[in-house]
Write a protein that holds these residues in place. Structure first.
Motif, mmCIF file in Angstrom:
data_model
loop_
_atom_site.group_PDB
_atom_site.id
_atom_site.type_symbol
_atom_site.label_atom_id
_atom_site.label_comp_id
_atom_site.label_asym_id
_atom_site.label_seq_id
_atom_site.Cartn_x
_atom_site.Cartn_y
_atom_site.Cartn_z
ATOM 1 N N LEU A 1 0.843 -1.185 0.000
ATOM 2 C CA LEU A 1 0.000 0.000 0.000
ATOM 3 C C LEU A 1 0.882 1.240 0.000
ATOM 4 O O LEU A 1 1.783 1.367 0.826
ATOM 5 N N ILE A 2 0.628 2.153 -0.918
ATOM 6 C CA ILE A 2 1.373 3.408 -0.996
ATOM 7 C C ILE A 2 0.397 4.535 -0.758
ATOM 8 O O ILE A 2 -0.633 4.624 -1.423
ATOM 9 N N GLU A 3 0.722 5.393 0.191
ATOM 10 C CA GLU A 3 -0.125 6.556 0.468
ATOM 11 C C GLU A 3 0.522 7.793 -0.134
ATOM 12 O O GLU A 3 1.706 8.030 0.057
ATOM 13 N N VAL A 4 -0.271 8.564 -0.851
ATOM 14 C CA VAL A 4 0.194 9.806 -1.451
ATOM 15 C C VAL A 4 -0.723 10.915 -0.964
ATOM 16 O O VAL A 4 -1.943 10.806 -1.068
ATOM 17 N N ARG A 5 -0.131 11.969 -0.429
ATOM 18 C CA ARG A 5 -0.913 13.098 0.060
ATOM 19 C C ARG A 5 -0.970 14.143 -1.052
ATOM 20 O O ARG A 5 0.053 14.580 -1.566
ATOM 21 N N ALA A 6 -2.196 14.544 -1.424
ATOM 22 C CA ALA A 6 -2.402 15.524 -2.485
ATOM 23 C C ALA A 6 -3.109 16.743 -1.911
ATOM 24 O O ALA A 6 -3.844 16.659 -0.926
ATOM 25 N N CYS A 7 -2.892 17.877 -2.548
ATOM 26 C CA CYS A 7 -3.501 19.140 -2.125
ATOM 27 C C CYS A 7 -5.022 19.045 -2.195
ATOM 28 O O CYS A 7 -5.572 18.555 -3.185
ATOM 29 N N ASP A 8 -5.694 19.511 -1.154
ATOM 30 C CA ASP A 8 -7.158 19.485 -1.121
ATOM 31 C C ASP A 8 -7.776 20.452 -2.132
ATOM 32 O O ASP A 8 -8.944 20.320 -2.481
ATOM 33 N N ILE A 9 -7.000 21.411 -2.617
ATOM 34 C CA ILE A 9 -7.547 22.425 -3.526
ATOM 35 C C ILE A 9 -7.377 22.022 -4.988
ATOM 36 O O ILE A 9 -8.336 22.017 -5.747
ATOM 37 N N ASP A 10 -6.131 21.680 -5.374
ATOM 38 C CA ASP A 10 -5.907 21.386 -6.789
ATOM 39 C C ASP A 10 -5.360 19.978 -7.061
ATOM 40 O O ASP A 10 -5.024 19.658 -8.176
ATOM 41 N N ARG A 11 -5.282 19.152 -6.027
ATOM 42 C CA ARG A 11 -4.856 17.750 -6.132
ATOM 43 C C ARG A 11 -3.401 17.582 -6.567
ATOM 44 O O ARG A 11 -3.009 16.521 -7.041
ATOM 45 N N LYS A 12 -2.558 18.633 -6.431
ATOM 46 C CA LYS A 12 -1.141 18.508 -6.761
ATOM 47 C C LYS A 12 -0.424 17.765 -5.641
ATOM 48 O O LYS A 12 -0.816 17.820 -4.479
ATOM 49 N N THR A 13 0.656 17.079 -6.027
ATOM 50 C CA THR A 13 1.503 16.405 -5.049
ATOM 51 C C THR A 13 2.904 16.963 -5.190
ATOM 52 O O THR A 13 3.265 17.429 -6.272
ATOM 53 N N PRO A 14 3.713 16.969 -4.195
ATOM 54 C CA PRO A 14 3.449 16.544 -2.821
ATOM 55 C C PRO A 14 2.685 17.620 -2.058
ATOM 56 O O PRO A 14 2.625 18.775 -2.484
ATOM 57 N N ALA A 15 2.123 17.216 -0.945
ATOM 58 C CA ALA A 15 1.378 18.149 -0.100
ATOM 59 C C ALA A 15 1.709 17.862 1.358
ATOM 60 O O ALA A 15 2.122 16.755 1.703
ATOM 61 N N GLN A 16 1.532 18.875 2.193
ATOM 62 C CA GLN A 16 1.724 18.729 3.629
ATOM 63 C C GLN A 16 0.409 18.982 4.330
ATOM 64 O O GLN A 16 -0.426 19.728 3.835
ATOM 65 N N ASN A 17 0.271 18.402 5.504
ATOM 66 C CA ASN A 17 -0.943 18.591 6.288
ATOM 67 C C ASN A 17 -0.760 19.787 7.212
ATOM 68 O O ASN A 17 0.249 19.886 7.911
ATOM 69 N N TYR A 18 -1.716 20.715 7.205
ATOM 70 C CA TYR A 18 -1.722 21.887 8.080
ATOM 71 C C TYR A 18 -2.990 21.849 8.917
ATOM 72 O O TYR A 18 -4.071 21.607 8.393
#
Length: 105
Positions: free
Chosen positions: A2-19
């Motif tokens: 399983l690979i998890e990728v975090r994407a931006c909640d606004i434009d779905r770009k990667t990489p993204a960080q959680n704020y």
């Protein structure tokens, strides 16, 4: 696997960080943001980091004599809320006949 990728909640770009932002009344919100959308938050975090590094411990104030009256500070005057300038006007709806009339006119 399983690979998890975090994407931006606004434009779905990667990489993204959680704020995560938490208000003093207990409300909070958590968003995954790319570098572009996280820019304001990063600026605040940098400012906070600089303030902490530059801040010197304040010396304890000398004890004042009890005879001096304590004058409470006045609260700062409230400012009017900033006007939002991001509102856009809707385009005027024009019929084909009106367009053709404008071309000829």
């Amino acid at each position: 696997m399983l690979i998890e990728v975090r994407a931006c909640d606004i434009d779905r770009k990667t990489p993204a960080q959680n704020y995560t932002i938490t208000a003093s009344d207990g409300r909070s919100i958590s968003k995954d943001l790319c570098e572009e959308h996280a820019e304001p938050f990063e600026e605040w975090l940098e400012e906070a980091g600089l303030d902490e590094e530059e801040a010197e411990p304040e010396p304890e104030p000398a004890k004042e004599e009890e005879s001096a009256p304590v004058v409470p500070k006045r609260p700062a005057p409230k400012r009017a809320p900033a006007k939002k300038t991001t509102a856009r006007r809707r385009p005027k709806i024009v019929s084909l006949e009106e367009i053709e009339a404008q071309k000829k006119g």
